[in-house]
Scaffold this motif. Sequence first.
Motif, PDB file in Angstrom:
ATOM      1  N   LEU A 101      24.475  17.121  24.545  1.00 56.64           N
ATOM      2  CA  LEU A 101      25.055  17.002  25.888  1.00 56.64           C
ATOM      3  C   LEU A 101      26.529  16.644  25.745  1.00 56.64           C
ATOM      4  N   PRO A 102      27.366  17.607  25.398  1.00 55.74           N
ATOM      5  CA  PRO A 102      28.758  17.310  25.068  1.00 55.74           C
ATOM      6  C   PRO A 102      29.597  16.797  26.224  1.00 55.74           C
ATOM      7  N   LYS A 103      29.155  16.985  27.465  1.00 52.73           N
ATOM      8  CA  LYS A 103      29.875  16.416  28.606  1.00 52.73           C
ATOM      9  C   LYS A 103      29.589  14.921  28.752  1.00 52.73           C
ATOM     10  N   ASP A 104      28.501  14.481  28.106  1.00 51.09           N
ATOM     11  CA  ASP A 104      28.056  13.100  28.290  1.00 51.09           C
ATOM     12  C   ASP A 104      28.279  12.218  27.066  1.00 51.09           C
ATOM     13  N   SER A 105      28.247  12.810  25.868  1.00 49.89           N
ATOM     14  CA  SER A 105      28.377  12.020  24.645  1.00 49.89           C
ATOM     15  C   SER A 105      28.829  12.919  23.496  1.00 49.89           C
ATOM     16  N   ILE A 106      29.611  12.345  22.591  1.00 50.16           N
ATOM     17  CA  ILE A 106      30.025  13.097  21.402  1.00 50.16           C
ATOM     18  C   ILE A 106      29.110  12.789  20.220  1.00 50.16           C
ATOM     19  N   ALA A 107      27.981  12.144  20.458  1.00 55.22           N
ATOM     20  CA  ALA A 107      27.098  11.743  19.361  1.00 55.22           C
ATOM     21  C   ALA A 107      26.658  12.937  18.520  1.00 55.22           C
ATOM     22  N   THR A 108      26.265  14.039  19.163  1.00 54.34           N
ATOM     23  CA  THR A 108      25.815  15.206  18.398  1.00 54.34           C
ATOM     24  C   THR A 108      26.970  15.848  17.630  1.00 54.34           C
ATOM     25  N   THR A 109      28.161  15.778  18.189  1.00 52.26           N
ATOM     26  CA  THR A 109      29.333  16.303  17.486  1.00 52.26           C
ATOM     27  C   THR A 109      29.631  15.478  16.240  1.00 52.26           C
ATOM     28  N   THR A 339      33.276  23.657  25.206  1.00 50.64           N
ATOM     29  CA  THR A 339      34.111  24.254  24.172  1.00 50.64           C
ATOM     30  C   THR A 339      33.240  25.079  23.233  1.00 50.64           C
ATOM     31  N   THR A 340      33.868  25.976  22.501  1.00 54.42           N
ATOM     32  CA  THR A 340      33.126  26.799  21.535  1.00 54.42           C
ATOM     33  C   THR A 340      32.432  25.927  20.504  1.00 54.42           C
ATOM     34  N   THR A 341      33.112  24.890  20.003  1.00 54.23           N
ATOM     35  CA  THR A 341      32.529  23.996  19.012  1.00 54.23           C
ATOM     36  C   THR A 341      31.312  23.301  19.578  1.00 54.23           C
ATOM     37  N   ALA A 342      31.404  22.817  20.805  1.00 56.81           N
ATOM     38  CA  ALA A 342      30.289  22.097  21.418  1.00 56.81           C
ATOM     39  C   ALA A 342      29.077  22.998  21.563  1.00 56.81           C
ATOM     40  N   LEU A 343      29.292  24.240  21.987  1.00 52.51           N
ATOM     41  CA  LEU A 343      28.171  25.149  22.207  1.00 52.51           C
ATOM     42  C   LEU A 343      27.487  25.556  20.917  1.00 52.51           C
ATOM     43  N   SER A 344      28.171  25.436  19.771  1.00 56.06           N
ATOM     44  CA  SER A 344      27.614  25.896  18.504  1.00 56.06           C
ATOM     45  C   SER A 344      26.664  24.888  17.881  1.00 56.06           C
ATOM     46  N   ILE A 345      26.518  23.745  18.495  1.00 58.13           N
ATOM     47  CA  ILE A 345      25.662  22.696  17.935  1.00 58.13           C
ATOM     48  C   ILE A 345      24.291  22.745  18.602  1.00 58.13           C
ATOM     49  N   PRO A 346      23.222  23.008  17.845  1.00 58.37           N
ATOM     50  CA  PRO A 346      21.882  22.998  18.443  1.00 58.37           C
ATOM     51  C   PRO A 346      21.441  21.574  18.746  1.00 58.37           C
ATOM     52  N   SER A 347      20.621  21.406  19.749  1.00 59.42           N
ATOM     53  CA  SER A 347      20.086  20.081  20.035  1.00 59.42           C
ATOM     54  C   SER A 347      19.269  19.602  18.836  1.00 59.42           C
ATOM     55  N   PRO A 348      19.485  18.369  18.369  1.00 65.54           N
ATOM     56  CA  PRO A 348      18.795  17.882  17.176  1.00 65.54           C
ATOM     57  C   PRO A 348      17.278  17.962  17.248  1.00 65.54           C
ATOM     58  N   LEU A 349      16.686  17.872  18.441  1.00 63.54           N
ATOM     59  CA  LEU A 349      15.230  17.920  18.525  1.00 63.54           C
ATOM     60  C   LEU A 349      14.679  19.305  18.192  1.00 63.54           C
ATOM     61  N   THR A 350      15.562  20.329  18.124  1.00 63.97           N
ATOM     62  CA  THR A 350      15.109  21.676  17.765  1.00 63.97           C
ATOM     63  C   THR A 350      15.265  21.980  16.279  1.00 63.97           C
ATOM     64  N   VAL A 351      15.820  21.023  15.518  1.00 65.87           N
ATOM     65  CA  VAL A 351      16.025  21.257  14.084  1.00 65.87           C
ATOM     66  C   VAL A 351      15.489  20.120  13.221  1.00 65.87           C
ATOM     67  N   GLY A 352      14.713  19.232  13.811  1.00 65.60           N
ATOM     68  CA  GLY A 352      14.175  18.106  13.056  1.00 65.60           C
ATOM     69  C   GLY A 352      12.813  17.696  13.557  1.00 65.60           C
TER      70      GLY A 352
END
Length: 516
Positions: A101-109, A339-352
């Motif tokens: 959720l890049p509008k809400d937190s940069i944690a995934t970034t 942003t392009t960078t933000a959209l390229s990050i999958p949600s962690p719950l889909t890869v772990g």
Amino acid sequence: MNAEISKVAEWITSQTQSSREHVRPSETAISHALSTLPTELPPVGIGLAATVELLIETIAPATINAAGPRYFGFVTGGVTPAALVADLVTSTLDQNVQVHLPKDSIATTVESLALDMAADLMGIDSRTTFQGKTVTTGATASNILGLACGREFVTKGVLGNDSFSFADDGYFNSPRVVVLHVHGHASLAKAASLLGIGRKNCINLASGPDDCDFDLKALELRLKLYREENTGVIVVASYGEVNTGRFTTEIPEIRALCNDFGAWLHIDAAFGAFAPQSTHLQLADSITSDCHKWLNVPYDCGLFFTRSLQILQQVCTPSFDMSSSGPAYLSSSSSITQTTTALSIPSPLTVGIENSRRFRALPLYASLIALGRKGYQDLFNRNIKFANRVAQWINESKHFELLNNHHHGDNNQPQTVKVSNIVLFAGVKGGGVWEGVDGNAKLVEAINGSRKVYVTGTVWGGRPAVRLAVSNWQTGINGDVSGYESDGNGDPDFEVVKSVLLNVCEQHVWKDMKNT
């Protein structure tokens, strides 16, 4: 609450300053804690101040100093100052890093950046090649992911049906899957059990009892046989065998065989991923590593990388039919501008594995940027040199036998000692009191009973042994480890290790004299 936080901060400072005093807690501290700990839920809470007092004065003194420089058990790293501070921030922020959720937190970034930096340190490219990546709880979880991805890949290949997915279809019409390894870590057996592959389908193809190379002829014959039997194969190489620190060396040849027979190549590099001899990682299909080992971040933190983001998401996405990326309330909105960078990050719950996830990437990120490549390379080299110094001393002792010397010279040359960051040794054969399972247990207890050094017992090649694993950022940092070959002076941690081992030897000699 400010007073309690200040008290904890003072305690943390005192712990870092006194980390070299004792490793094992005293019997008195353990007895006191066991006799005074609350054992039932109190009707009325004792309050924050009393709880802090209990934590600092009773519980902490009764735990082992695993973060100290002379804790050599279980390949456990310490905690760098940057990682320690970031871990406190992590608990304060209390992020659940599950949805991007890049509008809400940069944690995934931050997590994505930490993964890319760790990959840089490993010598692989996670930006374009190993795009399936996630921070896990440790190597066990990462090995589960590696075998799950491998099973997904090889079952499709055996059936010749891209529409088949074990993650979707399960055992119905699925072929058998085997795991071929070389002295694999026990977590592989656990992963095989949890995934339904089965422990009995994990087969050790080591070329010998004392090394971590495959018998390539046996591997090729097995791959041919399993192809004829329509059995899928996952090949697991070891980068840092848990007892010896040894590596599977013939990765290019194994890669070629896997390509020829449609096998999946997984490399278990829990701590070996960052060793200087760690080469050819880029040839793997998936990679396991740990951060709470040699990267010295707090427990728990592991890494998983795979070339196939698609397969990883096929395995991990929390959806009943893969028609979506998971429940609607756990989806990342794509309708807002990102942003392009933000959209390229999958949600962690889909890869772990976990849907609920601590922000364990923050201490990793903080430590990586604080130390940088050079800082970590210095740490790795310092640990390896320290381990070799201990190994050299043991090799020259008449009371101990070094079991994992990687260097094999000819008989006309003095024996050169070479180990990684693990020293594996035992009492000399014929030494009596330290032989066998009970004797080795006595040796381990004699060392750990000093409370100055901590090691663990193991068995290698059928022989009980002692394992001393060097992976703490503080070990040898106050000494001139780089000059150990010439003078061996100036390193207080080595002097303590040597003193403890000498004392153990003296006690052994005294007991022998008393018995005679």
